[in-house]
Design a protein around this motif. Structure first.
Motif, PDB file in Angstrom:
ATOM      1  N   VAL A  72     -50.227  30.631  -1.565  1.00  0.00           N
ATOM      2  CA  VAL A  72     -50.877  30.863  -2.854  1.00  0.00           C
ATOM      3  C   VAL A  72     -50.486  29.772  -3.841  1.00  0.00           C
ATOM      4  O   VAL A  72     -51.329  29.188  -4.521  1.00  0.00           O
ATOM      5  CB  VAL A  72     -50.499  32.249  -3.417  1.00  0.00           C
ATOM      6  N   ARG A  73     -49.201  29.474  -3.888  1.00  0.00           N
ATOM      7  CA  ARG A  73     -48.714  28.457  -4.832  1.00  0.00           C
ATOM      8  C   ARG A  73     -49.346  27.102  -4.550  1.00  0.00           C
ATOM      9  O   ARG A  73     -49.813  26.416  -5.457  1.00  0.00           O
ATOM     10  CB  ARG A  73     -47.192  28.359  -4.746  1.00  0.00           C
ATOM     11  N   SER A  74     -49.356  26.721  -3.284  1.00  0.00           N
ATOM     12  CA  SER A  74     -49.943  25.433  -2.906  1.00  0.00           C
ATOM     13  C   SER A  74     -51.415  25.370  -3.285  1.00  0.00           C
ATOM     14  O   SER A  74     -51.898  24.350  -3.802  1.00  0.00           O
ATOM     15  CB  SER A  74     -49.771  25.216  -1.403  1.00  0.00           C
ATOM     16  N   SER A  75     -52.132  26.460  -3.068  1.00  0.00           N
ATOM     17  CA  SER A  75     -53.575  26.484  -3.321  1.00  0.00           C
ATOM     18  C   SER A  75     -53.889  26.374  -4.812  1.00  0.00           C
ATOM     19  O   SER A  75     -54.779  25.626  -5.215  1.00  0.00           O
ATOM     20  CB  SER A  75     -54.192  27.763  -2.759  1.00  0.00           C
ATOM     21  N   VAL A  76     -53.144  27.111  -5.654  1.00  0.00           N
ATOM     22  CA  VAL A  76     -53.469  27.088  -7.087  1.00  0.00           C
ATOM     23  C   VAL A  76     -52.978  25.822  -7.772  1.00  0.00           C
ATOM     24  O   VAL A  76     -53.575  25.349  -8.742  1.00  0.00           O
ATOM     25  CB  VAL A  76     -52.924  28.342  -7.822  1.00  0.00           C
ATOM     26  N   GLU A  77     -51.887  25.247  -7.267  1.00  0.00           N
ATOM     27  CA  GLU A  77     -51.372  24.024  -7.893  1.00  0.00           C
ATOM     28  C   GLU A  77     -52.274  22.823  -7.636  1.00  0.00           C
ATOM     29  O   GLU A  77     -52.188  21.810  -8.335  1.00  0.00           O
ATOM     30  CB  GLU A  77     -49.949  23.738  -7.416  1.00  0.00           C
ATOM     31  N   LYS A  78     -53.116  22.937  -6.627  1.00  0.00           N
ATOM     32  CA  LYS A  78     -54.067  21.856  -6.350  1.00  0.00           C
ATOM     33  C   LYS A  78     -55.268  21.887  -7.288  1.00  0.00           C
ATOM     34  O   LYS A  78     -56.050  20.931  -7.329  1.00  0.00           O
ATOM     35  CB  LYS A  78     -54.565  21.957  -4.907  1.00  0.00           C
ATOM     36  N   LEU A  79     -55.426  22.985  -8.025  1.00  0.00           N
ATOM     37  CA  LEU A  79     -56.596  23.140  -8.876  1.00  0.00           C
ATOM     38  C   LEU A  79     -56.434  22.379 -10.187  1.00  0.00           C
ATOM     39  O   LEU A  79     -55.513  22.638 -10.962  1.00  0.00           O
ATOM     40  CB  LEU A  79     -56.842  24.617  -9.174  1.00  0.00           C
TER      41      LEU A  79
END
Length: 458
Positions: A272-279
């Motif tokens: 989750v962290r990896s996915s949202v930090e890419k936004l």
């Protein structure tokens, strides 16, 4: 065989699990890079190679799915050679093995290659020293409490050993291997699941056995203070909702959306962290100020209030007191069990485009005290309404140890043998769920309704 044991740490290939792959490379002696013969090199393959090189760990390549139509191991070799992995038969240093996991083809040769590489590296560890290792995964178990999977890298870990792990301390209360068999001690390269932690460890944390409980608590206390100070640096002025952020992002060009992430297991939290930090949307981005495993706590709510953050629960729920605090302080908690829905909502907020939401209103809680299997109907839960009210046709979320195991609609509500429109607190009832029968005694049903609410700026 009996003389040689190989410990495998399997890491997912999905792009969201970057941190898990990086951690895997850092704690292993040898990396087996699995590449599909029909797909060839993917972006995650390049990333895994970079992680292995950064950790200075030798790579052995397993070209899998060679039994499939369209498989071309030679193309894979050429692609990997361009990335610096020259096959031995081409004069390079990298061992390549063609395998079929389904048929078992080439697996023996691959394992022999791993043992040969280990022999060349002369891998050794001192089993007589205090144990040292790394946390692979951590979770909260309903029966066992806090549990951590540890890879012992040197020394020998024993029942009763006091330890420090990250900002937590504890004493080894129980220890089992990957098959659930109890162990009294575990030596180098042995993965074990232990209990006895005073708090949830984070995957990737170093694990050290120390001389006493007092020493363990002292070290953990210092680390906890440093961790808290780091998190509070993100503080910035009161609660905010995702809808409010979306509106402000559109009107005021807000630069950052602060988020606190809690999940059921460390792998999910990292994904989750990896996915949202890419936004990143133009000049706005996500800033994760804290993340961890377990239910949402009062501490999470206080941090969210101080840092103007929203809390995201992925397959977990808030503890009752934390939920009350969040409501009174205006801290928004959003729950998800599908990562794509979560990412989509955050994307819309960053773009200032979040649509009016469907507001969830919790109307009651029930405790399952008995279960009954009715032919052609399924499992009926014999329940006691602990608070609020239960209405026919409402939605139900099943909680086991603050983890969500089902989220769907109620199919039936009865008082004794009669259909009921609603059942008040303090009464018993029978509840059936749509397309779900795995109900356990002790489960908590969170009963809620959904209504559409337009976003407002508070």
């Amino acid at each position: 065989d009996d003389k040689n044991t190989i410990t495998f740490i399997d890491t997912p290939g999905h792009e969201a699990f970057t941190a898990m792959r990086a951690r895997g490379a850092q704690v292993t002696d040898i990396v087996i890079l699995v590449v599909a013969a029909d797909d060839g090199v993917m972006p995650q393959t390049r990333e895994a190679i970079d992680h292995a090189k950064a950790a200075d760990v030798p790579i052995i390549v397993a070209v899998n799915k060679i039994d499939k139509e369209g498989a071309n191991p030679e193309v894979v070799k050429k692609q990997l050679a361009e990335l610096g992995l020259q096959p031995e038969e081409w004069g390079g240093q990298t061992m390549f093995f063609n395998v079929s996991a389904i048929k078992g083809q080439g697996i023996t040769e691959l394992l022999e290659g791993v043992l040969l590489q280990a022999e060349v590296m002369e891998l050794k560890a001192d089993p007589e020293r205090r144990a040292k290792g790394t946390v692979i995964e951590s979770r909260q178990d309903r029966r066992k409490g806090l549990v951590a999977t540890i890879l012992v890298q040197s020394g020998t870990l024993r029942i009763g050993d006091p330890f420090v792990v990250g900002a937590e301390s504890g004493r080894v209360r129980s220890m089992v291997d990957e098959n659930g068999i109890s162990l009294k001690e575990a030596g180098p390269s042995v993965p074990v699941e232990i209990t006895g932690l005073n708090g949830i460890a984070e995957a990737g944390d170093d694990f050290y056995v120390v001389e006493s409980d007092v020493k363990a608590k002292q070290v953990a206390s210092v680390r906890a203070q440093k961790k808290q100070k780091k998190e509070l640096l993100a503080a910035g002025g009161g609660p905010i909702t995702l809808e409010e952020f979306a509106k402000r992002a559109a009107e005021e060009n807000i630069a950052e959306l602060n988020i606190i992430i809690k999940g059921d297991v460390q792998g999910s939290v990292e994904a989750v962290r990896s996915s949202v930090e890419k936004l990143v949307y133009e000049k706005v981005r996500v800033k994760v100020i804290s993340s961890g495993v377990g239910g949402i706590t009062e501490g999470d709510v206080k941090l969210a209030q101080a840092s103007k953050a929203i809390i995201i629960g992925f397959n977990v729920r808030a503890e009752p007191r934390a939920a009350r605090d969040a409501d009174s302080l205006g801290v928004q908690i959003r729950y998800y069990n599908v990562i794509y829905d979560l990412v989509d909502d955050v994307k819309k907020a960053l773009a200032g485009l979040l649509e009016p939401i469907k507001k969830e209103s919790i109307i009651g809680h029930v405790e399952v005290r008995e279960t009954f299997v009715i032919p052609k109907v399924g499992t009926i839960a014999g329940c006691y309404v602990t608070d609020g009210i239960v209405k026919r046709g409402a939605f139900v979320r099943i909680l086991r140890d603050n983890k969500v195991v089902f989220d769907g609609k109620m199919s039936s509500l009865k008082r004794f043998k009669d259909d009921a429109r609603e059942v008040q607190s303090g009464y018993e009832c029978g509840i059936g769920l749509e397309n779900y029968n795995d109900i356990k005694v002790g489960d908590i049903f969170e009963v809620y309704e959904i209504e559409e609410v337009a976003p407002t700026l508070k």
